[in-house]
Design an enzyme around this catalytic site. Structure first.
Site, short mmCIF file in Angstrom:
data_model
loop_
_atom_site.label_atom_id
_atom_site.label_comp_id
_atom_site.label_asym_id
_atom_site.label_seq_id
_atom_site.Cartn_x
_atom_site.Cartn_y
_atom_site.Cartn_z
CB CYS A 137 42.37 29.94 45.34
SG CYS A 137 44.06 30.25 44.83
NE ARG A 193 36.58 30.81 44.43
CZ ARG A 193 35.95 31.89 44.84
NH1 ARG A 193 34.72 32.11 44.46
NH2 ARG A 193 36.54 32.74 45.64
CD1 TRP A 228 43.99 32.16 37.99
CD2 TRP A 228 44.84 33.62 39.43
NE1 TRP A 228 44.42 33.26 37.28
CE2 TRP A 228 44.94 34.17 38.14
CE3 TRP A 228 45.32 34.37 40.51
CZ2 TRP A 228 45.50 35.42 37.88
CZ3 TRP A 228 45.88 35.62 40.26
CH2 TRP A 228 45.95 36.14 38.95
CG ASN A 259 40.08 32.25 48.06
OD1 ASN A 259 38.91 32.59 48.14
ND2 ASN A 259 40.89 32.80 47.20
N GLY A 260 43.18 33.54 49.08
CA GLY A 260 43.47 34.91 49.50
C GLY A 260 44.96 35.19 49.39
CD GLU A 316 32.26 42.61 27.52
OE1 GLU A 316 33.09 43.25 28.16
OE2 GLU A 316 31.94 41.44 27.79
CE LYS A 352 33.88 38.45 27.47
NZ LYS A 352 33.35 39.35 28.43
CD GLU A 391 37.66 37.85 29.22
OE1 GLU A 391 36.62 38.12 28.59
OE2 GLU A 391 37.67 37.66 30.43
CG HIS A 404 42.30 62.04 17.49
ND1 HIS A 404 42.59 63.30 17.02
CD2 HIS A 404 40.95 61.94 17.48
CE1 HIS A 404 41.48 63.96 16.78
NE2 HIS A 404 40.45 63.14 17.03
CE LYS A 449 31.87 34.01 35.68
NZ LYS A 449 32.20 34.84 34.51
C1 F6R Z 1 35.57 39.36 31.46
C2 F6R Z 1 35.46 39.11 32.88
C3 F6R Z 1 36.19 40.01 33.80
C4 F6R Z 1 35.24 40.45 34.93
C5 F6R Z 1 36.01 41.26 35.97
C6 F6R Z 1 35.09 41.76 37.07
O1 F6R Z 1 34.92 38.40 30.70
O2 F6R Z 1 34.81 38.21 33.30
O3 F6R Z 1 36.73 41.12 33.15
O4 F6R Z 1 34.21 41.19 34.36
O5 F6R Z 1 37.01 40.47 36.54
O6 F6R Z 1 34.45 40.71 37.71
P1 F6R Z 1 33.15 40.93 38.57
O7 F6R Z 1 32.09 41.42 37.68
O8 F6R Z 1 32.87 39.59 39.16
O9 F6R Z 1 33.50 41.95 39.61
#
Ligand code: F6R
Length: 610
Positions: free
Chosen positions: A2, A27, A74, A100-101, A483, A487, A490, A506, A605
Site C-alpha cells: 500500500c 507498493r 495491496w 498503510n499497515g 534466486e 525470479k 515471480e 536426495h 515491492k
Molecule cells: C524478490 C523480491 C523479494 C524481496 C523481499 C525482501 O524479487 O523482491 O523477495 O527481496 O521481499 O525485500 P527487502 O529487500 O526490501 O527487505
C-alpha cells in the site's frame, strides 16, 4: 505494501495525487483511490485495479480541492474490490482516510463501534479508524484531539492521512510503524509513503517518526508527539533525481535495472575502495575496534535479500573467519536466537521497510545485540532503527522483482567481509591487491554478458508453455540457483525450485522428466567437477540441461541442450556474474508468456506486513 500520498497546495490536486500514486504503484496495485474536499463537500473516487482505472474514472468524474489524499492498495484484509478500496469514510461521510499497515485489534474496535451504532461497509481493518475518530470527535468536538486519542487505541502498524470537510485545506496524519515522509515544496506540501512519489516538487523532506501525528496545509506542517506536545523538526534537502524514476527508454523497469548493474557496481567500487585498496564505509558508525571483537554474525533478511545473505555467509566465513548464520527474517524472530554481547546482527533489506526484517531488528535489540543494516533506502525505518547502516547504493529499484539490489548486496557483503578481514589482519596485502583487481573488472564482465542477451531472449521462446523449472547450483552458486528460481516464479508464474546440486539426488531428482528444464550453474570453481557429476545425473534421466558455464569450458556445453558462457573470474565473484543470465531468462520468459514483469500478480515491492 500500500502506498499513500497527500497534497496541500495550489496545483490540481487530483493530478498531483495521480502522479504520486503512479510512482507508488510498486507498493501494490489491487485498487486505487483519492479524496478531497471539493467546494465544501467530501468527494471520494476509487476503482479496483491499477491507477489507470482510477485515472479513467477521474476523467469522467473529476474532483479538485485545496488538499487531498490518495492510496494504492495491496490487499491484506478483504479481497481486492472497489468496495474495499481506500479512502474509507465515517458514518456521516465527513472525513476520508487512507492507511498503510495493519490494525491488529480491528475486530475488537469494530465490535465496540458497531455496538455504538457505527455502520461498516467494507471488510478492511482500516475502516475502524475513521469511525473511531468520529466517535472520539463526538466527545470533544475537537478533531485534532480526536485523532490524538484515537491513535492511542490502535494496535499494529500504521501510517494514515485524512481529510475532513471542516478543514478543506488541511491533511491530518499519524504514523506508527509504517513509513511516512513529509515533503516541503514552494507554497505546497506533501506526505507520502516514499519520497519518490513527490519529487521534484518537494525539495526538502522530514521523516515522520513513530508516535508522531499532526497536519499539513500549503504553508507547512505542524507536528506533535503522542501526548500532544508540538515538536520542532528540521527538514533535509532531497537529493534523489526524477530522472532515476523513469524507464530511460527501456520497455520495463526490470530490464532497465538489469542493465544498470555495470554502472551501479562501478559507482559502488569507486566509493568503497580507495586508491590504496582500503575499504571505506563512511556512513557506517561502528568502530573497527568493535569489528575486531565480533564473535558471531547473524544475518536476517527475506526473499532475494536472504539469497544475498547466503552468499554473504560464505564471504564472512572465508575472508573474515567469523561464524555466520543466515535466517529468513520471519523465522529469525520466532526462534529465540542465541545472541551474546559479541554477536553482530546484520539486517539486509532493499526497501528498509520489510516488516519481518524490521521485527528481527527489534528482536536483536531486545537481546542487546548491535545491529548493522544494509539498506538501499537510507531514510528507511530499518536504517533508522539499526545502530549503523550501509547504503547499498543501487539507486531506486522500481521493478517489483529485485535485480540490481541483489548484486549491490553481494558486492557490499564482499567489501564488508574484506573490511573485517583487514581489521583482523587475515589477508595478505598481495592477495587483497589481486582481489581488488578482479573486483574492478566485474562491471565490464557484466557488460559482456549483457551484450549476449539475445541468446537468452531467443532461448526463452521455447518455454512459453513450460510448467516446471529446476535450478541447480553449489557453494557460491547455491544461492544463485534459489534466486534464479525465485525470479522466474515471480515474473513468469512458472513453478520453479532451486536446489543445492549435491542435495538434488536426495529426493528432488524424482521430478526430472524430459519436460523439465534444469538450469545448471557450473562456472569454473573448485566444486566444478562435483557439479559436472550432478549434471550427468540429470542428463541420464533425460532432463533438459540449460547450463551457465565459464568461457572456454568444453565439458558441460557438450552435455547441455543450451549453454550460456560467462567471463572467467575467481569463484567468489561467480554469483555476481552467473545471476545476470538468470535475471534475463526470467524477464524474457515472462514476456513470452504475456506477463507484466514490472507488476507481477499478488506481489508488492515493499512487504510491510508480517
Ligand atoms: C524478490 C523480491 C523479494 C524481496 C523481499 C525482501 O524479487 O523482491 O523477495 O527481496 O521481499 O525485500 P527487502 O529487500 O526490501 O527487505
Amino acid at each position: 505494501m500500500c502506498g499513500i500520498v497527500a497534497y496541500a497546495g495550489p496545483k490540481s490536486v487530483h493530478s498531483v495525487l495521480l502522479v504520486g500514486l503512479t510512482r507508488l504503484e510498486y507498493r501494490g496495485y489491487d485498487s486505487a483511490g483519492i479524496a478531497t474536499i471539493d467546494k465544501g463537500e467530501l468527494e471520494v473516487r476509487k476503482e479496483k485495479g491499477k491507477i489507470k482505472e482510477l485515472e479513467d474514472l477521474l476523467k469522467l468524474y473529476p474532483i479538485e480541492g485545496p488538499a487531498g489524499i490518495g492510496h494504492t492498495r495491496w490487499a491484506t484484509h478483504g479481497q481486492p474490490s472497489k468496495g474495499n478500496a481506500h479512502p474509507h469514510t465515517d458514518c456521516k461521510n465527513r472525513m476520508a482516510l487512507v492507511h498503510n499497515g495493519i490494525i491488529e485489534n480491528h475486530h475488537i474496535l469494530r465490535n465496540e463501534l458497531t455496538a455504538k451504532g457505527h455502520l461498516f461497509h467494507t471488510d478492511t481493518d482500516t475502516e475502524v479508524i475513521p469511525h473511531l475518530i468520529e466517535e472520539e470527535w463526538k466527545k470533544t468536538g475537537d478533531l485534532k484531539e480526536a485523532i490524538r486519542t484515537s491513535v492511542v487505541r490502535l494496535e499494529g502498524r500504521y501510517s494514515f492521512c485524512l481529510v475532513h470537510d471542516e478543514f478543506p485545506d488541511t491533511v491530518f496524519f499519524a504514523r506508527d510503524g509504517s513509513p511516512l515522509v513529509f515533503g516541503q515544496g514552494a507554497g505546497e506540501t506533501f506526505l507520502a509513503s516514499d519520497i519518490l512519489a513527490v519529487i521534484p516538487q518537494a525539495k526538502e523532506q522530514f521523516i515522520i517518526e513513530n508516535g508522531q501525528w499532526g497536519w499539513i496545509n500549503k504553508d507547512g506542517m505542524h507536528l506533535f508527539d503522542a501526548d500532544g506536545t508540538e515538536v520542532t523538526f528540521e527538514t533535509t534537502k532531497i537529493t534523489m533525481q526524477v530522472s532515476e524514476l523513469d524507464k530511460g527508454g527501456y520497455e520495463h523497469f526490470m530490464l532497465k535495472e538489469i542493465y544498470e548493474q555495470p554502472d551501479m557496481l562501478r559507482r559502488i567500487i569507486e566509493r568503497r575502495m580507495d586508491e590504496k585498496g582500503k575499504i571505506r564505509f563512511d556512513e557506517m558508525e561502528m568502530s573497527n575496534d568493535f569489528f575486531g571483537r565480533v564473535g558471531r554474525i547473524l544475518v536476517t533478511s527475506a526473499g532475494t535479500s536472504w539469497h544475498a545473505g547466503m552468499v554473504g555467509k560464505i564471504y564472512l566465513e572465508r575472508f573474515a573467519r567469523v561464524a555466520t548464520e543466515v535466517d529468513i527474517s520471519s523465522e529469525f524472530r520466532y526462534r529465540n536466537p542465541i545472541a551474546e554481547g559479541d554477536t553482530l546482527v546484520m539486517a539486509i533489506s532493499q526497501s528498509g521497510e520489510t516488516a519481518d526484517t524490521l521485527a528481527g531488528v527489534h528482536e536483536a535489540k531486545a537481546k542487546f545485540c548491535r545491529v548493522l543494516s544494509l539498506v538501499n533506502r537510507t531514510e528507511s525505518t530499518i536504517a533508522h532503527e539499526s545502530d549503523a547502516h550501509i547504503d547499498l547504493m543501487a539507486g531506486p529499484e522500481i521493478g517489483v522483482a529485485s535485480t540490481k539490489a541483489y548484486t549491490a548486496q553481494i558486492m557490499h557483503l564482499l567489501f564488508f567481509s574484506l573490511m573485517m578481514s583487514g581489521v583482523r589482519w587475515l589477508t595478505e596485502k598481495e592477495d587483497r591487491e589481486e582481489m581488488f583487481q578482479e573486483i574492478r573488472m566485474i562491471p565490464a564482465k557484466i557488460e559482456a554478458i549483457l551484450e549476449k542477451a539475445d541468446e537468452i531472449k531467443e532461448m526463452a521462446k521455447q518455454f512459453k508453455t513450460t510448467k516446471d523449472f529446476v535450478f541447480l547450483g553449489r557453494h557460491f552458486n547455491h544461492p544463485t540457483a534459489l534466486e534464479g528460481a525465485l525470479k522466474l516464479k515471480e515474473v513468469s508464474y512458472i513453478h520453479a525450485s532451486g536446489y543445492a546440486g549435491g542435495e538434488f539426488k536426495h529426493g528432488p531428482i524424482a521430478l526430472i522428466t524430459d519436460e523439465v528444464p534444469v538450469v545448471c550453474l557450473a562456472p569454473k570453481t573448485e566444486i566444478y567437477e562435483k557439479m559436472v557429476s550432478n549434471i550427468e545425473e540429470v542428463r541420464s534421466r533425460k532432463g533438459k540441461i540449460l547450463s551457465i558455464v565459464t568461457e572456454g569450458d568444453e565439458t558441460v556445453p557438450a552435455m547441455s541442450d543450451f549453454c550460456f558462457t560467462i567471463p572467467n573470474c575467481p569463484d567468489y565473484l561467480t554469483p555476481i556474474l552467473s545471476v545476470i543470465p538468470l535475471q534475463l531468462l526470467a524477464y524474457y520468459v515472462a514476456l513470452e508468456r504475456g506477463c507484466e514483469p514490472d507488476q507481477p500478480r499478488n506481489l508488492a515491492k515493499s512487504v510491510t506486513v508480517e
